[in-house]
Scaffold this motif. Structure first.
Motif, mmCIF file in Angstrom:
data_model
loop_
_atom_site.group_PDB
_atom_site.id
_atom_site.type_symbol
_atom_site.label_atom_id
_atom_site.label_comp_id
_atom_site.label_asym_id
_atom_site.label_seq_id
_atom_site.Cartn_x
_atom_site.Cartn_y
_atom_site.Cartn_z
ATOM 1 N N ARG A 193 -31.565 -12.855 89.111
ATOM 2 C CA ARG A 193 -31.954 -11.886 88.425
ATOM 3 C C ARG A 193 -32.422 -10.873 89.056
ATOM 4 O O ARG A 193 -32.092 -9.422 88.664
ATOM 5 N N GLY A 194 -32.199 -10.771 89.566
ATOM 6 C CA GLY A 194 -32.260 -9.828 91.340
ATOM 7 C C GLY A 194 -33.650 -9.247 91.278
ATOM 8 O O GLY A 194 -34.001 -7.290 91.522
ATOM 9 N N GLY A 195 -34.690 -9.593 91.442
ATOM 10 C CA GLY A 195 -35.590 -9.105 90.889
ATOM 11 C C GLY A 195 -36.241 -8.549 92.701
ATOM 12 O O GLY A 195 -35.639 -9.626 93.817
ATOM 13 N N GLN A 196 -37.210 -7.376 93.334
ATOM 14 C CA GLN A 196 -36.749 -6.939 94.253
ATOM 15 C C GLN A 196 -37.694 -8.194 95.156
ATOM 16 O O GLN A 196 -37.399 -8.486 96.887
ATOM 17 N N THR A 197 -38.526 -8.552 95.405
ATOM 18 C CA THR A 197 -39.884 -9.554 95.401
ATOM 19 C C THR A 197 -39.802 -10.707 94.352
ATOM 20 O O THR A 197 -40.312 -10.479 93.156
ATOM 21 N N ILE A 198 -40.505 -11.714 94.933
ATOM 22 C CA ILE A 198 -40.892 -12.787 94.450
ATOM 23 C C ILE A 198 -42.082 -13.405 95.643
ATOM 24 O O ILE A 198 -42.425 -13.160 96.222
ATOM 25 N N ILE A 199 -42.895 -13.599 93.657
ATOM 26 C CA ILE A 199 -44.380 -14.087 94.336
ATOM 27 C C ILE A 199 -45.041 -15.446 94.022
ATOM 28 O O ILE A 199 -44.210 -15.767 93.072
ATOM 29 N N ARG A 200 -45.304 -16.320 94.515
ATOM 30 C CA ARG A 200 -45.834 -17.814 94.397
ATOM 31 C C ARG A 200 -47.175 -17.856 93.972
ATOM 32 O O ARG A 200 -48.114 -17.144 94.194
ATOM 33 N N MET A 201 -47.097 -18.681 92.697
ATOM 34 C CA MET A 201 -48.651 -18.579 91.716
ATOM 35 C C MET A 201 -48.397 -20.070 92.728
ATOM 36 O O MET A 201 -48.005 -21.152 92.369
ATOM 37 N N ARG A 202 -49.670 -20.154 92.125
ATOM 38 C CA ARG A 202 -50.706 -21.612 92.944
ATOM 39 C C ARG A 202 -51.972 -21.871 91.980
ATOM 40 O O ARG A 202 -52.445 -21.370 92.281
ATOM 41 N N GLY A 203 -51.927 -23.043 91.948
ATOM 42 C CA GLY A 203 -53.315 -23.249 91.091
ATOM 43 C C GLY A 203 -53.461 -23.892 90.012
ATOM 44 O O GLY A 203 -54.472 -23.068 89.267
ATOM 45 N N LEU A 204 -52.400 -23.221 89.529
ATOM 46 C CA LEU A 204 -52.108 -23.045 87.684
ATOM 47 C C LEU A 204 -52.990 -24.417 86.973
ATOM 48 O O LEU A 204 -52.519 -25.207 87.017
ATOM 49 N N PRO A 205 -53.422 -23.561 85.695
ATOM 50 C CA PRO A 205 -53.376 -25.028 85.397
ATOM 51 C C PRO A 205 -52.149 -25.667 84.347
ATOM 52 O O PRO A 205 -51.062 -25.143 84.307
ATOM 53 N N PHE A 206 -51.909 -27.215 84.118
ATOM 54 C CA PHE A 206 -50.923 -27.793 84.269
ATOM 55 C C PHE A 206 -50.452 -27.067 82.511
ATOM 56 O O PHE A 206 -49.508 -27.673 82.654
ATOM 57 N N THR A 207 -51.004 -26.986 81.644
ATOM 58 C CA THR A 207 -50.747 -26.606 80.540
ATOM 59 C C THR A 207 -50.396 -25.059 80.647
ATOM 60 O O THR A 207 -49.733 -24.503 79.052
ATOM 61 N N SER A 208 -49.970 -24.081 81.216
ATOM 62 C CA SER A 208 -50.006 -22.951 81.587
ATOM 63 C C SER A 208 -48.811 -22.509 80.480
ATOM 64 O O SER A 208 -48.055 -23.120 80.909
ATOM 65 N N THR A 209 -48.481 -21.411 80.012
ATOM 66 C CA THR A 209 -47.322 -20.429 79.320
ATOM 67 C C THR A 209 -47.244 -19.749 79.626
ATOM 68 O O THR A 209 -47.602 -18.736 80.667
ATOM 69 N N THR A 210 -46.177 -19.145 80.059
ATOM 70 C CA THR A 210 -45.154 -18.096 80.336
ATOM 71 C C THR A 210 -46.481 -16.551 79.893
ATOM 72 O O THR A 210 -46.023 -15.282 79.936
ATOM 73 N N GLN A 211 -47.062 -16.909 78.607
ATOM 74 C CA GLN A 211 -47.440 -15.451 78.232
ATOM 75 C C GLN A 211 -48.825 -15.162 78.918
ATOM 76 O O GLN A 211 -49.070 -14.266 79.117
ATOM 77 N N GLN A 212 -49.508 -16.460 79.162
ATOM 78 C CA GLN A 212 -50.352 -16.381 79.525
ATOM 79 C C GLN A 212 -50.757 -15.870 81.427
ATOM 80 O O GLN A 212 -50.875 -15.207 81.489
ATOM 81 N N VAL A 213 -49.231 -16.371 81.579
ATOM 82 C CA VAL A 213 -48.830 -15.529 83.245
ATOM 83 C C VAL A 213 -48.649 -14.371 82.874
ATOM 84 O O VAL A 213 -49.433 -13.168 83.626
ATOM 85 N N LEU A 214 -47.803 -13.940 81.809
ATOM 86 C CA LEU A 214 -47.809 -12.236 81.984
ATOM 87 C C LEU A 214 -49.407 -11.834 81.401
ATOM 88 O O LEU A 214 -49.787 -10.426 82.062
ATOM 89 N N GLU A 215 -50.167 -12.503 80.407
ATOM 90 C CA GLU A 215 -51.424 -11.314 80.956
ATOM 91 C C GLU A 215 -52.305 -11.559 81.999
ATOM 92 O O GLU A 215 -53.117 -10.793 81.960
ATOM 93 N N PHE A 216 -52.266 -12.365 82.680
ATOM 94 C CA PHE A 216 -52.847 -12.502 84.039
ATOM 95 C C PHE A 216 -51.936 -11.459 84.607
ATOM 96 O O PHE A 216 -52.841 -10.505 85.742
ATOM 97 N N PHE A 217 -51.120 -10.980 84.517
ATOM 98 C CA PHE A 217 -50.681 -9.813 85.495
ATOM 99 C C PHE A 217 -50.837 -8.742 84.798
ATOM 100 O O PHE A 217 -50.322 -7.431 86.249
#
Length: 636
Positions: free
Chosen positions: A322-346
Motif C-alpha cells: 500500500r506504500g505507507g511511508q512509516t509503519i508502527i507496531r502496536m503491542r499489548g492490544l486486547p485480544f478482541t480488538s477491532t480495526t475500528q477500535q484501533v482507528l479510534e485510538f489514533f
C-alpha cells in the motif's frame, strides 16, 4: 550525457586517519578544499581552502591526532580558531553562487569530483547527519576520479592520486599545502583525461533516504552485500539505522531488525547494500556510535538476511504494497480488538493522527489457530503523521496500555512468519517447562531468553541485597547512575522457593556506564529498614548473566581499580591468588519471571528453577581451575 561546463574537485581531511582510512575512525573534518575547473576552456578557475573547527571533545586536550599531523601537516592552532563545519559549507555555497555555477541561482551545471568514495560517503554525509546539518542537493551526485581513470585508460584499480600522476608522467608540486596539493593534482589528471578525449557519463548517486521494499523468501541475496550491526538501542528504527550508515546506498527494504523468540528487538539488525563496495565501506564504521553506544559491524550472509526479512505471506505483502511511508507496531492490544477500535485510538485527542487507507491500513497478527497475539501493524502516509501517533505510546485502550514502536517491512514479515509457524510459537524450541515449588504472589512467567545476551560488558550484578529490597530501593542506591538503566533493564533474582536471593542483574546503556557505576557504587552501603548493608556491584556481560542463571556459578572477582587497592600486608612480589565461588541461593537451571511494572520503566524478574536434587551436597566443593568470565580475587 552532454559535457558538463564545470567540475569541482572536492577534498576533506579529518582530525584522525586520512588517505585510504579516511572516515574509518569517526574523527571530525578539519580541512575542506575545493577547486573549480572550467571543462569547456580546460582550465582552473579558482581554488579555496578552509580550516574547520571540530566540536570540542572534553576527553581530549588536543584537536588533531598524531596520525593527522604527520599525514597533513596541519597547524592545530589554525584549526582551533576556524569556523565550524556548517559555516564552512555555507561559504562553499556562496562561492558557487559568486562563480555563476550554483544550480539554484541560475548557474550553469556542475558536478563534484573526489579521489575515492570516502570524502562524501564516509565524511560529509555521515558527519552532517550526526550534526543535523542540511546538505545541499549537489552533494548527492559526484564522480570518482579513480573509477573514471580506470575506465578510460583500462588500467588495474588505482589506489591514489600519486599512482595516477606517476602513470601519466606528471610532476608533483610539493610547495603547496596538503589539501590544496590534492585538489591541484586532481585538476592535472582531469586536464589530461579531457585532452585525451574522456567524457564523463552518469555520475554516482548517494541515496537521500531509505526506501521501503518487500523481500521474498525465494529471492537471492549475495553474501557480499550484507552486514550485521550489533549493540543497537532497543528503540532503533530502520531510519535510525539508515542514518548511521548515511552516505552508503542501502537496498530497498534493506534494513531487517532482528527479533528475539518473544518478538522483541534484540539490538541487532541485518543491512543489505546496493553494492559490495558500499558493504565494504559499511564495515569501516565498526564501533562508530549512535548516541553513547558504539555499534559493532560484521560481515553477514545473504541467507542471514533472507531468514530475517524474507516472507511469502500474501496478507503481509498486500499490506506492505500500500506504500505507507512509516509503519508502527502496536503491542499489548486486547485480544478482541477491532480495526475500528484501533482507528479510534489514533484519532482521539490529543495527538490525533490518520491511518493510511483506514481499516485497510491495519494488519492484526494471529496464531495459526486464529487467536490474536496482541500485536498489530499500522500504516501512516507521512513521517509527520507517524510522529504524532507515536506520542500515544503507553496510552490506554480499554483496561490495557498500548506500546508503540516504529517498524519496518522486514519486521512485519518476520513477525507474521513466526506467528504462523505451526510449531508452538508461544514456547520456543528447546525451552523447558519450568518446575518450581512456589513463586511470589502475582509474578507471571517470562522466558529466560528475554534477558540480554552478548559479550558487551554493559551489565552490573548486585549482591548482598536485603531480601525485601525492591527495584525502587535499587534505584535509590544507584542514585545518579540509575539514569543509565535501559528500559526493562532491572532483573531481580529469586530462589526456587520464590524467596529473594539477594541478587539482581541490571543492564545499562553502555559498557562505559557499567564501568563507571561499578567503580562508584561497589561496596557502598544501602540503607534499608534503618539498617545499612554493604552491596557488591560487579560489572559483567549479558552472557555472564545467562551463564550464572542457567549453568551454575562461575568463579567471580570484585573489580577494584588499582589506585583504590589497599597497601599490601605481605610482600607485593608474592600475592595470594584465591579463586572462590560466589555463594548465593541461585540454583543451576533457571529462567526468569516478572512482577509488575515499576518506576523507571523497569520490570522485576525472578528465576524459575528445576528442583535441586536431594543429594546435592550442602557444603561448597572447590571449583576446578578453568577459563572464567571474571579475573580471580587478589588478597594481600
Amino acid at each position: 550525457m552532454a559535457a558538463l561546463p564545470h567540475i569541482v574537485s572536492f577534498f576533506v581531511s579529518t582530525a584522525g586517519k586520512n588517505g585510504d582510512e579516511l572516515g574509518s575512525d569517526e574523527e571530525q573534518i578539519v580541512q575542506l578544499v575545493y577547486l573549480l575547473y572550467d571543462q569547456n576552456n580546460n582550465k582552473v578557475v579558482d581554488v579555496q581552502q578552509h580550516y574547520v573547527k571540530p566540536q570540542p571533545n572534553e576527553l581530549a586536550e588536543t584537536v588533531l591526532t598524531d596520525d593527522c599531523k604527520v599525514e597533513t601537516g596541519l597547524d592545530e592552532e589554525l584549526v582551533k580558531q576556524a569556523p565550524p563545519l556548517d559555516l564552512v559549507l555555507e561559504e562553499f555555497d556562496r562561492f558557487l553562487s559568486a562563480k555563476g555555477v550554483h544550480p539554484d541561482h541560475g548557474g550553469r551545471s556542475f558536478c563534484l569530483l573526489t579521489d575515492g568514495q570516502a570524502h562524501l560517503r564516509q565524511c560529509i554525509h555521515h558527519e552532517c547527519c550526526k550534526k543535523n546539518i542540511t546538505v545541499p542537493s549537489y552533494f548527492y551526485k559526484f564522480y570518482d576520479i579513480r573509477k573514471e581513470f580506470r575506465k578510460f585508460y583500462k588500467t588495474e584499480p588505482i589506489s591514489c592520486l600519486k599512482a595516477m600522476i606517476e602513470y601519466l608522467g606528471l610532476e608533483e608540486d610539493g610547495s603547496v599545502e596538503y589539501g590544496v596539493r590534492q585538489c591541484q593534482e586532481m585538476a592535472k589528471v582531469l586536464t589530461r583525461l579531457v585532452n585525451d578525449g574522456h567524457s564523463f557519463g552518469e555520475p554516482e548517486v548517494i541515496n537521500e533516504r531509505l526506501e521501503g521494499g518487500i523481500c521474498s523468501k525465494n529471492e537471492y541475496v549475495s553474501d557480499g552485500l550484507v552486514v550485521r550491526a550489533r549493540g543497537l538501542p532497543w528503540q532503533s528504527s530502520d531510519q535510525d539505522i539508515a542514518r548511521f550508515f548515511k552516505g552508503l546506498n542501502i537496498a530497498k527494504g534493506g534494513v531487517a531488525l532482528c527479533l528475539s523468540p518473544q518478538g522483541r528487538r534484540n539490538g541487532e539488525a541485518l543491512i543489505r547494500f546496493e553494492s559490495e563496495e558500499h558493504r565494504d565501506l559499511a564495515l569501516k564504521r565498526h564501533k562508530h556510535h549512535i548516541g553513547q553506544r558504539y555499534i559493532e559491524v560484521y560481515k553477514a550472509t545473504g541467507k542471514d538476511f533472507i531468514n530475517v526479512a524474507g516472507g511469502n505471506n500474501s496478507e503481509a505483502q498486500a499490506f506492505l504494497s500500500r506504500g505507507g511511508q512509516t509503519i508502527i507496531r502496536m503491542r499489548g492490544l486486547p485480544f478482541t480488538s477491532t480495526t475500528q477500535q484501533v482507528l479510534e485510538f489514533f484519532t482521539r485527542d490529543p495527538n490525533s493522527s490518520q491511518v493510511l487507507d483506514g481499516e485497510d491500513g491495519i494488519l492484526f497478527v494471529h496464531y495459526p489457530d486464529g487467536r490474536s497475539t496482541g500485536d498489530a501493524f499500522v500504516l501512516f502516509a507521512t513521517e509527520e503523521e507517524a510522529a504524532k501517533a507515536l506520542k500515544k505510546h503507553r496510552e490506554m485502550m480499554g483496561s490495557r496500555y498500548i506500546e508503540l514502536f516504529k517498524s519496518t517491512t522486514a519486521e512485519v514479515q518476520q513477525v507474521l512468519n513466526r506467528s504462523m509457524d505451526p510449531r508452538n510459537p508461544e514456547q520456543p524450541d528447546g525451552q523447558l517447562t519450568p518446575l518450581i515449588a512456589q513463586l511470589p504472589a502475582g509474578v507471571p512467567i517470562i522466558p529466560q531468553s528475554l534477558i540480554t545476551s552478548g559479550t558487551r560488558r554493559d551489565c552490573i550484578r548486585l549482591r548482598n541485597l536485603p531480601s525485601a529490597a525492591q527495584v525502587t530501593d535499587i534505584l535509590t542506591f544507584l542514585g545518579e547512575f540509575s539514569q543509565f538503566i535501559i528500559y526493562q533493564g532491572v532483573h531481580m533474582v529469586y530462589t526456587a522457593t520464590g524467596e529473594a536471593s539477594g541478587e539482581a542483574f541490571i543492564q545499562l546503556d553502555s559498557e562505559e556506564a557499567a564501568t563507571l557505576t561499578a567503580f562508584n557504587r561497589h561496596r557502598r552501603p544501602m540503607t534499608f529498614a534503618n539498617k545499612k548493608r554493604i552491596i557488591d556491584v560487579i560489572q559483567c556481560s549479558g552472557d555472564d548473566m545467562s551463564y550464572v542463571l542457567t549453568n551454575g556459578v562461575p568463579p567471580m572477582s570484585i573489580p577494584v581499580p588499582p589506585a583504590a587497592l589497599p597497601a599490601p600486608a605481605i610482600p607485593p612480589a608474592s600475592p595470594l591468588t584465591i579463586q572462590r565461588p560466589i555463594l548465593s541461593p541461585v540454583t543451576p537451571q533457571t529462567i526468569m519471571t516478572s512482577t509488575s511494572l515499576t518506576t523507571n520503566g523497569a520490570f522485576q524478574y525472578a528465576p524459575l528453577t528445576q528442583p535441586m536434587p536431594a543429594a546435592f551436597p550442602p557444603t561448597v566443593t572447590p571449583i576446578p581451575q578453568r577459563p572464567t568470565y571474571y579475573p580471580p580475587i587478589l588478597y594481600w
